[in-house]
Design a protein around this motif. Structure first.
Motif, mmCIF file in Angstrom:
data_model
loop_
_atom_site.group_PDB
_atom_site.id
_atom_site.type_symbol
_atom_site.label_atom_id
_atom_site.label_comp_id
_atom_site.label_asym_id
_atom_site.label_seq_id
_atom_site.Cartn_x
_atom_site.Cartn_y
_atom_site.Cartn_z
ATOM 1 N N LEU A 85 0.836 -1.193 0.000
ATOM 2 C CA LEU A 85 0.000 0.000 0.000
ATOM 3 C C LEU A 85 0.875 1.248 0.000
ATOM 4 N N ASN A 86 0.530 2.191 -0.826
ATOM 5 C CA ASN A 86 1.225 3.469 -0.845
ATOM 6 C C ASN A 86 0.998 4.158 0.499
ATOM 7 N N PRO A 87 2.058 4.616 1.177
ATOM 8 C CA PRO A 87 1.862 5.251 2.491
ATOM 9 C C PRO A 87 0.963 6.479 2.432
ATOM 10 N N TRP A 88 0.894 7.133 1.292
ATOM 11 C CA TRP A 88 0.028 8.311 1.172
ATOM 12 C C TRP A 88 -1.440 7.930 1.313
ATOM 13 N N ALA A 89 -1.789 6.704 0.929
ATOM 14 C CA ALA A 89 -3.184 6.269 1.058
ATOM 15 C C ALA A 89 -3.619 6.283 2.515
ATOM 16 N N GLU A 90 -2.726 5.891 3.404
ATOM 17 C CA GLU A 90 -3.054 5.910 4.829
ATOM 18 C C GLU A 90 -3.091 7.343 5.370
ATOM 19 N N ILE A 91 -2.197 8.185 4.906
ATOM 20 C CA ILE A 91 -2.122 9.575 5.382
ATOM 21 C C ILE A 91 -3.335 10.375 4.913
ATOM 22 N N VAL A 92 -3.660 10.256 3.638
ATOM 23 C CA VAL A 92 -4.718 11.065 3.037
ATOM 24 C C VAL A 92 -6.096 10.436 3.243
ATOM 25 N N GLY A 93 -6.158 9.133 3.220
ATOM 26 C CA GLY A 93 -7.439 8.451 3.365
ATOM 27 C C GLY A 93 -8.179 8.359 2.044
ATOM 28 N N PRO A 94 -9.465 8.050 2.112
ATOM 29 C CA PRO A 94 -10.246 7.874 0.884
ATOM 30 C C PRO A 94 -10.304 9.153 0.057
ATOM 31 N N CYS A 95 -10.368 8.958 -1.246
ATOM 32 C CA CYS A 95 -10.427 10.088 -2.172
ATOM 33 C C CYS A 95 -11.527 9.884 -3.202
ATOM 34 N N TYR A 96 -11.968 10.994 -3.755
ATOM 35 C CA TYR A 96 -12.925 11.006 -4.851
ATOM 36 C C TYR A 96 -12.196 11.258 -6.162
ATOM 37 N N THR A 97 -12.811 10.834 -7.250
ATOM 38 C CA THR A 97 -12.434 11.296 -8.584
ATOM 39 C C THR A 97 -13.212 12.588 -8.838
ATOM 40 N N ALA A 98 -12.900 13.248 -9.925
ATOM 41 C CA ALA A 98 -13.654 14.465 -10.266
ATOM 42 C C ALA A 98 -15.138 14.144 -10.450
ATOM 43 N N ALA A 99 -15.430 13.040 -11.107
ATOM 44 C CA ALA A 99 -16.833 12.671 -11.347
ATOM 45 C C ALA A 99 -17.561 12.375 -10.043
ATOM 46 N N SER A 100 -16.902 11.655 -9.139
ATOM 47 C CA SER A 100 -17.598 11.269 -7.912
ATOM 48 C C SER A 100 -17.783 12.439 -6.948
ATOM 49 N N ILE A 101 -16.796 13.322 -6.842
ATOM 50 C CA ILE A 101 -16.979 14.480 -5.952
ATOM 51 C C ILE A 101 -17.987 15.458 -6.560
ATOM 52 N N ALA A 102 -18.040 15.527 -7.894
ATOM 53 C CA ALA A 102 -19.036 16.379 -8.557
ATOM 54 C C ALA A 102 -20.446 15.903 -8.205
ATOM 55 N N ARG A 103 -20.651 14.588 -8.203
ATOM 56 C CA ARG A 103 -21.976 14.055 -7.834
ATOM 57 C C ARG A 103 -22.334 14.412 -6.399
ATOM 58 N N VAL A 104 -21.372 14.266 -5.483
ATOM 59 C CA VAL A 104 -21.639 14.563 -4.070
ATOM 60 C C VAL A 104 -21.986 16.040 -3.884
ATOM 61 N N LEU A 105 -21.244 16.911 -4.543
ATOM 62 C CA LEU A 105 -21.432 18.355 -4.371
ATOM 63 C C LEU A 105 -22.547 18.934 -5.242
ATOM 64 N N GLY A 106 -23.000 18.169 -6.224
ATOM 65 C CA GLY A 106 -23.999 18.697 -7.150
ATOM 66 C C GLY A 106 -23.404 19.676 -8.138
ATOM 67 N N TRP A 107 -22.128 19.492 -8.460
ATOM 68 C CA TRP A 107 -21.405 20.351 -9.383
ATOM 69 C C TRP A 107 -21.150 19.588 -10.681
ATOM 70 N N THR A 108 -20.654 20.301 -11.680
ATOM 71 C CA THR A 108 -20.157 19.657 -12.889
ATOM 72 C C THR A 108 -18.681 19.312 -12.669
ATOM 73 N N GLU A 109 -18.164 18.429 -13.498
ATOM 74 C CA GLU A 109 -16.734 18.109 -13.405
ATOM 75 C C GLU A 109 -15.882 19.336 -13.711
ATOM 76 N N ALA A 110 -16.342 20.193 -14.605
ATOM 77 C CA ALA A 110 -15.606 21.425 -14.912
ATOM 78 C C ALA A 110 -15.545 22.331 -13.684
ATOM 79 N N GLU A 111 -16.638 22.403 -12.922
ATOM 80 C CA GLU A 111 -16.646 23.203 -11.694
ATOM 81 C C GLU A 111 -15.684 22.618 -10.658
ATOM 82 N N VAL A 112 -15.613 21.301 -10.592
ATOM 83 C CA VAL A 112 -14.673 20.646 -9.672
ATOM 84 C C VAL A 112 -13.236 20.987 -10.061
ATOM 85 N N THR A 113 -12.926 20.864 -11.338
ATOM 86 C CA THR A 113 -11.572 21.180 -11.817
ATOM 87 C C THR A 113 -11.221 22.630 -11.524
ATOM 88 N N SER A 114 -12.143 23.530 -11.789
ATOM 89 C CA SER A 114 -11.924 24.943 -11.507
ATOM 90 C C SER A 114 -11.703 25.182 -10.018
#
Length: 127
Positions: free
Chosen positions: A7-36
Motif C-alpha cells: 500500500l502506498n503510504p500516502w493512502a493511509e495519510i490522506v485516506g479515501p479520495c474522490y475522482t472528479a466525477a464522484s466528488i461532482a456528484r456529491v457536491l452537485g457540481w459539474t466536473e468542470a466546476e470541480v476542476t476549476s
C-alpha cells in the motif's frame, strides 16, 4: 508480497479520495466546476504519479466543502506548492492537539486557530 502489492503510504495519510466525477456528484457540481475549484484552491486536488487527479474526502462534511478550507489552502500555498504536503498537514493526527487533526478543527469552526497554525508552518516551510 511484492513492492507493487504494498500500500502506498500516502493512502493511509490522506485516506479515501474522490475522482472528479464522484466528488461532482456529491457536491452537485459539474466536473468542470470541480476542476476549476481545484485550480482556485476551493478544493484540494492531488495529482497522482499516473497523471490522475484525486480529491481527498476529508475536505467534505455533510455533503459540502469544509468552511474555511480555501483560506487555509491559500495560506499553506505561501510556504510550499506541495499539495500532498497540504493534505498531510490537514489530515495527520497531532498528539497534543485538540482536536487532533487540522481538518477536524476546521469542521469544529476553529478557523482562526487553524489559520495561525497554517501561517506558522507555511513560514517554516518557506524558510
Amino acid at each position: 508480497m511484492t513492492s507493487e502489492d504494498e500500500l502506498n503510504p500516502w493512502a493511509e495519510i490522506v485516506g479515501p479520495c474522490y475522482t472528479a466525477a464522484s466528488i461532482a456528484r456529491v457536491l452537485g457540481w459539474t466536473e468542470a466546476e470541480v476542476t476549476s475549484a481545484g485550480d482556485s484552491l476551493r478544493l484540494l486536488a492531488l495529482e497522482t504519479d499516473e497523471g490522475g487527479t484525486l480529491y481527498p474526502s476529508f475536505q467534505l462534511h455533510g455533503g459540502h466543502v469544509v468552511d474555511g478550507l480555501t483560506e487555509v489552502l491559500r495560506v499553506l500555498s505561501t510556504g510550499t506548492n506541495g499539495r500532498w504536503t497540504w493534505a498531510q498537514w490537514l489530515n495527520t493526527a497531532l498528539p497534543e492537539a485538540n482536536p487532533p487533526r487540522n481538518i477536524e478543527a476546521l469542521r469544529a469552526g476553529l478557523l482562526e486557530q487553524v489559520l495561525v497554525e497554517a501561517r506558522h508552518d507555511a513560514w517554516s516551510w518557506s524558510s
